[in-house]
Design a protein around this motif. Structure first.
Motif, PDB file in Angstrom:
ATOM      1  N   TYR A  24      -4.096   1.621  -0.989  1.00  0.00           N
ATOM      2  CA  TYR A  24      -5.391   1.051  -0.605  1.00  0.00           C
ATOM      3  C   TYR A  24      -6.506   1.722  -1.406  1.00  0.00           C
ATOM      4  O   TYR A  24      -6.286   2.748  -2.053  1.00  0.00           O
ATOM      5  N   SER A 133      -7.393  -3.890   7.959  1.00  0.00           N
ATOM      6  CA  SER A 133      -8.446  -2.871   7.909  1.00  0.00           C
ATOM      7  C   SER A 133      -9.742  -3.311   8.593  1.00  0.00           C
ATOM      8  O   SER A 133     -10.500  -2.474   9.081  1.00  0.00           O
ATOM      9  N   ARG A 149     -10.018   2.971   4.672  1.00  0.00           N
ATOM     10  CA  ARG A 149      -9.750   1.662   4.054  1.00  0.00           C
ATOM     11  C   ARG A 149     -10.547   0.574   4.766  1.00  0.00           C
ATOM     12  O   ARG A 149     -10.273  -0.613   4.627  1.00  0.00           O
TER      13      ARG A 149
END
Ligand code: ATP
Length: 291
Positions: A24, A133, A149
């Motif tokens: 990420y 996220s 993230r």
């Protein structure tokens, strides 16, 4: 039966801080909820999870984020019994507005209420982060700084209550593509997050909107010049801020006057191929109630 709304978001500020070991990106973004929402209607059933979606082309099975969220919470809480979820979809798909996350958040709230599970917001956020996220923000809403993230939230004072015009051009932008392109060609300039947050805490909305910026905007705009065209049109129509949300391609214009916003929305409908929505920013208390 329980009905819950899942609200769209825009990014007032979006910065990428680096890549992480887990693949990420480390981001810092100020997210803002909008009144534009999908509505999920949940009903108990004997067993299993079934979905009805009013939008052809949107998967109505275990690939749907609402399904995955409901399944996760029900498994976690050992729920006996099933749920049928009807999704009335209003948030444009794959638009940078976190519509899928909004539906996942609404499904978590809806199942929690339908089966009286009593899970706290913190627990729902923990589960939501496993789905996506943006889900914790979609659960809490309002105005927030999201880091990590995107799942680590710090609530901020309500930025403002202003009309917003959304214009989604008829192009598809893949989020992984946008991040890959960013990595290949990172900018030297980053938004001044500290100054933005100082202005927000001081209630200086004009300064906030001047400093609003999205590092993915030049990436998506280079591939899809229509993004720049929509921004220019919205600004010419009186928007105090016109920029791209998330990885795009939706462009939002923030207005200080409701009539100007309505006129701008009409102009975008008449003069472009955009999918246009006239909406407004939404505070945390309304989002938290889910209705
Ligand atoms: P983000 O701003 O978080 O990048 P987005 O607005 O770009 O999100 P979404 O509309 O959330 O994108 O959806 C992206 C993809 O997720 C869709 O193309 C779709 O296949 C899938 N998806 C799964 N469930 C849903 C849902 N309930 N609503 C919308 N998309 C969903």
């Amino acid at each position: 039966m329980v009905a819950v709304n899942g609200y769209a978001k825009i990014n007032l500020l979006l910065d990428i801080l680096g890549q992480r070991e887990d693949g990420y990106h480390e981001i810092a973004t100020v997210m803002q909820s909008l009144a534009l929402a999908d509505t999920l209607t949940l009903t108990k059933q004997e067993s299993g999870i079934t979905l009805t979606v009013d939008l052809p082309g949107l998967e109505a099975d275990e690939r749907n984020l609402a399904y995955r969220a409901a399944a996760l919470l029900m498994r976690e809480c050992g729920v006996r019994g099933g749920v049928h979820i009807r999704i009335d979809k209003r948030i444009p798909i794959a638009a940078g507005l976190a519509g899928g996350s909004a539906d996942a958040a609404a499904a978590l709230r809806g199942v929690n209420e339908l089966y009286a599970l009593g899970q706290s917001d913190a627990e729902l956020c923990r589960l939501g982060a496993q789905i996506g996220s943006d889900v914790p923000f979609s659960l809490m809403g309002g105005t927030a700084l999201a880091t990590g993230r995107g799942e680590v939230l710090e609530h901020l004072p309500a930025a403002f209550d202003l009309p917003v015009v959304l214009a989604k051009p008829p192009v598809a932008v893949s989020t992984p593509w946008a991040y890959r392109s960013y990595d290949a060609n990172p900018p030297t300039q980053h938004p001044d997050r500290a100054a933005f947050l100082r202005a927000l805490h001081a209630g200086d909305i004009a300064a906030c909107l001047r400093m609003a910026a999205n590092v993915l905007e030049p990436i998506t705009e280079a591939a899809h010049p229509v993004v720049g065209d929509y921004r220019a049109r919205l600004r010419a129509a009186g928007a105090v801020c016109a920029m791209m949300s998330g990885s795009g391609p939706t462009v939002f214009g923030i207005f200080t006057d409701a009539d100007d916003a309505a006129r701008a929305a009409e102009m975008m409908r008449q003069e472009t191929d955009a999918d246009v929505h006239l909406t407004h920013t939404m505070g945390r208390s309304a989002v938290g109630r889910g209705i």
